[in-house]
Design a protein around this motif. Structure first.
Motif, PDB file in Angstrom:
ATOM      1  N   LYS A  40      -6.143  -3.838  -5.609  1.00  0.00           N
ATOM      2  CA  LYS A  40      -5.634  -5.157  -5.247  1.00  0.00           C
ATOM      3  C   LYS A  40      -4.113  -5.233  -5.300  1.00  0.00           C
ATOM      4  O   LYS A  40      -3.492  -5.924  -4.496  1.00  0.00           O
ATOM      5  N   SER A  41      -3.483  -4.522  -6.242  1.00  0.00           N
ATOM      6  CA  SER A  41      -2.030  -4.611  -6.409  1.00  0.00           C
ATOM      7  C   SER A  41      -1.274  -3.594  -5.562  1.00  0.00           C
ATOM      8  O   SER A  41      -0.048  -3.521  -5.630  1.00  0.00           O
ATOM      9  N   ARG A  42      -1.976  -2.821  -4.753  1.00  0.00           N
ATOM     10  CA  ARG A  42      -1.307  -1.833  -3.898  1.00  0.00           C
ATOM     11  C   ARG A  42      -0.679  -2.519  -2.683  1.00  0.00           C
ATOM     12  O   ARG A  42      -1.132  -3.557  -2.222  1.00  0.00           O
ATOM     13  N   SER A  43       0.337  -1.882  -2.135  1.00  0.00           N
ATOM     14  CA  SER A  43       0.932  -2.382  -0.896  1.00  0.00           C
ATOM     15  C   SER A  43      -0.032  -2.129   0.259  1.00  0.00           C
ATOM     16  O   SER A  43      -0.954  -1.318   0.161  1.00  0.00           O
ATOM     17  N   GLN A  44       0.210  -2.821   1.365  1.00  0.00           N
ATOM     18  CA  GLN A  44      -0.661  -2.645   2.526  1.00  0.00           C
ATOM     19  C   GLN A  44      -0.615  -1.206   3.029  1.00  0.00           C
ATOM     20  O   GLN A  44      -1.634  -0.632   3.417  1.00  0.00           O
ATOM     21  N   ALA A  45       0.567  -0.606   3.016  1.00  0.00           N
ATOM     22  CA  ALA A  45       0.688   0.782   3.468  1.00  0.00           C
ATOM     23  C   ALA A  45      -0.114   1.724   2.574  1.00  0.00           C
ATOM     24  O   ALA A  45      -0.755   2.669   3.060  1.00  0.00           O
ATOM     25  N   GLU A  46      -0.096   1.481   1.272  1.00  0.00           N
ATOM     26  CA  GLU A  46      -0.869   2.313   0.352  1.00  0.00           C
ATOM     27  C   GLU A  46      -2.366   2.136   0.568  1.00  0.00           C
ATOM     28  O   GLU A  46      -3.137   3.102   0.523  1.00  0.00           O
ATOM     29  N   LYS A  47      -2.792   0.904   0.811  1.00  0.00           N
ATOM     30  CA  LYS A  47      -4.216   0.660   1.070  1.00  0.00           C
ATOM     31  C   LYS A  47      -4.663   1.360   2.353  1.00  0.00           C
ATOM     32  O   LYS A  47      -5.762   1.902   2.422  1.00  0.00           O
ATOM     33  N   GLN A  48      -3.804   1.338   3.348  1.00  0.00           N
ATOM     34  CA  GLN A  48      -4.127   2.033   4.599  1.00  0.00           C
ATOM     35  C   GLN A  48      -4.254   3.531   4.367  1.00  0.00           C
ATOM     36  O   GLN A  48      -5.160   4.178   4.910  1.00  0.00           O
ATOM     37  N   ALA A  49      -3.366   4.090   3.547  1.00  0.00           N
ATOM     38  CA  ALA A  49      -3.421   5.523   3.250  1.00  0.00           C
ATOM     39  C   ALA A  49      -4.685   5.867   2.469  1.00  0.00           C
ATOM     40  O   ALA A  49      -5.321   6.908   2.717  1.00  0.00           O
ATOM     41  N   MET A  50      -5.078   5.015   1.525  1.00  0.00           N
ATOM     42  CA  MET A  50      -6.302   5.230   0.762  1.00  0.00           C
ATOM     43  C   MET A  50      -7.516   5.238   1.692  1.00  0.00           C
ATOM     44  O   MET A  50      -8.405   6.093   1.582  1.00  0.00           O
ATOM     45  N   THR A  51      -7.558   4.263   2.601  1.00  0.00           N
ATOM     46  CA  THR A  51      -8.670   4.178   3.551  1.00  0.00           C
ATOM     47  C   THR A  51      -8.729   5.418   4.423  1.00  0.00           C
ATOM     48  O   THR A  51      -9.804   5.982   4.660  1.00  0.00           O
ATOM     49  N   LYS A  52      -7.574   5.881   4.901  1.00  0.00           N
ATOM     50  CA  LYS A  52      -7.541   7.064   5.763  1.00  0.00           C
ATOM     51  C   LYS A  52      -7.999   8.310   5.018  1.00  0.00           C
ATOM     52  O   LYS A  52      -8.745   9.139   5.568  1.00  0.00           O
ATOM     53  N   ARG A  53      -7.563   8.455   3.755  1.00  0.00           N
ATOM     54  CA  ARG A  53      -7.984   9.625   2.983  1.00  0.00           C
ATOM     55  C   ARG A  53      -9.499   9.669   2.841  1.00  0.00           C
ATOM     56  O   ARG A  53     -10.121  10.732   2.985  1.00  0.00           O
ATOM     57  N   PHE A  54     -10.093   8.525   2.536  1.00  0.00           N
ATOM     58  CA  PHE A  54     -11.544   8.476   2.408  1.00  0.00           C
ATOM     59  C   PHE A  54     -12.224   8.742   3.744  1.00  0.00           C
ATOM     60  O   PHE A  54     -13.150   9.556   3.842  1.00  0.00           O
ATOM     61  N   ARG A  55     -11.776   8.053   4.790  1.00  0.00           N
ATOM     62  CA  ARG A  55     -12.406   8.183   6.113  1.00  0.00           C
ATOM     63  C   ARG A  55     -12.372   9.622   6.601  1.00  0.00           C
ATOM     64  O   ARG A  55     -13.390  10.156   7.068  1.00  0.00           O
ATOM     65  N   ASP A  56     -11.213  10.258   6.485  1.00  0.00           N
ATOM     66  CA  ASP A  56     -11.070  11.627   6.991  1.00  0.00           C
ATOM     67  C   ASP A  56     -11.927  12.619   6.216  1.00  0.00           C
ATOM     68  O   ASP A  56     -12.354  13.644   6.766  1.00  0.00           O
ATOM     69  N   THR A  57     -12.177  12.351   4.947  1.00  0.00           N
ATOM     70  CA  THR A  57     -12.892  13.300   4.096  1.00  0.00           C
ATOM     71  C   THR A  57     -14.399  13.089   4.114  1.00  0.00           C
ATOM     72  O   THR A  57     -15.169  14.059   4.132  1.00  0.00           O
ATOM     73  N   TRP A  58     -14.856  11.835   4.126  1.00  0.00           N
ATOM     74  CA  TRP A  58     -16.256  11.564   3.807  1.00  0.00           C
ATOM     75  C   TRP A  58     -17.069  10.817   4.855  1.00  0.00           C
ATOM     76  O   TRP A  58     -18.302  10.805   4.759  1.00  0.00           O
ATOM     77  N   LEU A  59     -16.441  10.178   5.839  1.00  0.00           N
ATOM     78  CA  LEU A  59     -17.203   9.258   6.680  1.00  0.00           C
ATOM     79  C   LEU A  59     -18.372   9.938   7.385  1.00  0.00           C
ATOM     80  O   LEU A  59     -19.474   9.373   7.492  1.00  0.00           O
ATOM     81  N   ASP A  60     -18.188  11.160   7.852  1.00  0.00           N
ATOM     82  CA  ASP A  60     -19.266  11.870   8.542  1.00  0.00           C
ATOM     83  C   ASP A  60     -20.458  12.147   7.635  1.00  0.00           C
ATOM     84  O   ASP A  60     -21.582  12.339   8.117  1.00  0.00           O
ATOM     85  N   HIS A  61     -20.256  12.163   6.323  1.00  0.00           N
ATOM     86  CA  HIS A  61     -21.333  12.464   5.385  1.00  0.00           C
ATOM     87  C   HIS A  61     -22.360  11.332   5.309  1.00  0.00           C
ATOM     88  O   HIS A  61     -23.467  11.541   4.818  1.00  0.00           O
ATOM     89  N   PHE A  62     -21.994  10.140   5.790  1.00  0.00           N
ATOM     90  CA  PHE A  62     -22.952   9.028   5.805  1.00  0.00           C
ATOM     91  C   PHE A  62     -23.879   9.116   7.009  1.00  0.00           C
ATOM     92  O   PHE A  62     -25.054   8.754   6.920  1.00  0.00           O
ATOM     93  N   SER A  63     -23.353   9.605   8.121  1.00  0.00           N
ATOM     94  CA  SER A  63     -24.185   9.736   9.316  1.00  0.00           C
ATOM     95  C   SER A  63     -25.298  10.749   9.119  1.00  0.00           C
ATOM     96  O   SER A  63     -26.421  10.569   9.610  1.00  0.00           O
ATOM     97  N   ASN A  64     -25.025  11.830   8.393  1.00  0.00           N
ATOM     98  CA  ASN A  64     -26.053  12.853   8.173  1.00  0.00           C
ATOM     99  C   ASN A  64     -26.812  12.662   6.865  1.00  0.00           C
ATOM    100  O   ASN A  64     -27.580  13.533   6.446  1.00  0.00           O
ATOM    101  N   ARG A  65     -26.561  11.510   6.217  1.00  0.00           N
ATOM    102  CA  ARG A  65     -27.300  11.105   5.009  1.00  0.00           C
ATOM    103  C   ARG A  65     -27.006  11.972   3.777  1.00  0.00           C
ATOM    104  O   ARG A  65     -27.763  11.952   2.810  1.00  0.00           O
ATOM    105  N   GLU A  66     -25.910  12.715   3.794  1.00  0.00           N
ATOM    106  CA  GLU A  66     -25.507  13.426   2.580  1.00  0.00           C
ATOM    107  C   GLU A  66     -25.013  12.453   1.520  1.00  0.00           C
ATOM    108  O   GLU A  66     -25.103  12.720   0.319  1.00  0.00           O
TER     109      GLU A  66
END
Length: 326
Positions: A266-292
């Motif tokens: 909550k206390s992060r800047s918008q740029a930091e929140k965007q970077a956090m989201t990108k790190r997660f998306r790039d690393t893990w998002l595909d793992h939900f489609s294949n049910r891992e």
């Protein structure tokens, strides 16, 4: 639009359905028809007055994560189209039929997931990835202790830690341990009957674990430090047990080369929140489609019954996410 609002801070009963103006998309916003929203502990704190009536960036209304369909876009939006199914973290406003989200915070809903399960992903999995991988630097072959492992972030952290190849220790109430083991915990510890620090020492032949993810705070602090191996890392994600300052054993910190991190989205800047989201998306998002990986849903309530959803969260009996469906 219909949305949850309240006139005064207080118990869950202050929440009620209201007719409010639709939000307007700013240049970098997606306007989303919300189909489901996640309920978070921060929402309870908001309702109780801990944040005042602050505008968290997107709205003064309650709610931090959404899943739904894009119905309008700002002039600076890139990558997205009308009708896209999206999920993501918002700066307030999730408890409503319409919400706006910076397009750089939005993620595509993985194939095969319904809106309720999509809404159970953003806040907890982004937070868990940040704590485990970005700050905690967890790698295969290490060991990690995850407290409150049946909570939303805890259940996400157990799955991510197992996917990283770690040995996972997890604390939870005895009735929830079986579910925590099903998510990937190698060792479940009932914190109501067992001294977790002693259990860790016994299970690791006195070495301790490499990483601890803690949501409790001061009451666990000493035992957390005693449970870390040389060079171990403690990532403090929450203060569910209260924020009274603990006593820090500086000799243990120095001579065992320990690292302590704190993180609050909550206390992060918008740029930091965007970077956090990108790190997660790039690393893990595909793992939900294949049910891992899979979001864990405890219960789903209609928007009009948001007060009951809050009562469920405050009962501390839930396992995984509580969701509001529109």
């Amino acid at each position: 639009m219909r949305a949850i609002d309240f006139k005064e801070f207080g118990p869950a009963s202050v929440l009620g359905l209201a007719e409010l103006p639709d939000p307007v998309a700013r240049p970098h916003d997606l306007l989303v028809r919300v189909r489901a929203a996640g309920v978070n502990r921060a929402d309870v704190l908001h309702r109780e007055g801990h944040y005042g009536r602050s505008d968290f960036g997107d709205s003064t209304l309650m709610g931090l994560e959404i899943a739904g369909d894009v119905v309008a876009m700002g002039s600076e939006v890139r990558q997205w189209q009308l009708g896209d199914r999206v999920m993501g973290i918002v700066g307030g406003g999730a408890y409503a039929e319409l919400a706006r989200i910076d397009y750089r915070m939005a993620m595509p809903i993985p194939g095969g997931l319904d809106y309720a399960h999509a809404a159970a992903i953003p806040e907890v999995f982004v937070t868990a990835h940040e704590a485990l991988v970005h700050l905690g630097r967890l790698v295969a072959g290490e060991s990690v202790l995850i407290h409150a492992a049946a909570s939303g972030v805890g259940s996400a952290a157990v799955q991510l830690a197992k996917a990283c190849g770690a040995r996972v220790f997890a604390t939870a109430k005895g009735a929830k341990l079986q579910r925590v083991r099903e998510l990937g915990a190698d060792v479940g510890i009932d914190y109501t009957t067992t001294d977790f620090a002693q259990a860790i020492q016994e299970a690791t032949a006195g070495h301790g674990v490499d990483l601890i993810i803690d949501f409790i705070g001061a009451m666990y602090f000493d035992k957390n430090l005693a449970s870390l191996d040389f060079g171990g890392r403690l990532v403090q994600v929450g203060l569910l047990g209260g924020g009274a300052p603990p006593v820090l054993d500086l000799q243990r910190l120095l001579y065992r080369h320990l690292h302590i991190f704190g993180t609050v989205m909550k206390s992060r800047s918008q740029a930091e929140k965007q970077a956090m989201t990108k790190r997660f998306r790039d690393t893990w998002l595909d793992h939900f489609s294949n049910r891992e990986l899979g979001p864990v849903i405890d219960s789903v309530f209609p928007l009009a019954r948001a007060s009951e959803a809050h009562q469920r969260m405050e009962s501390n009996e839930s396992v995984g996410k509580i969701i509001l469906a529109m």
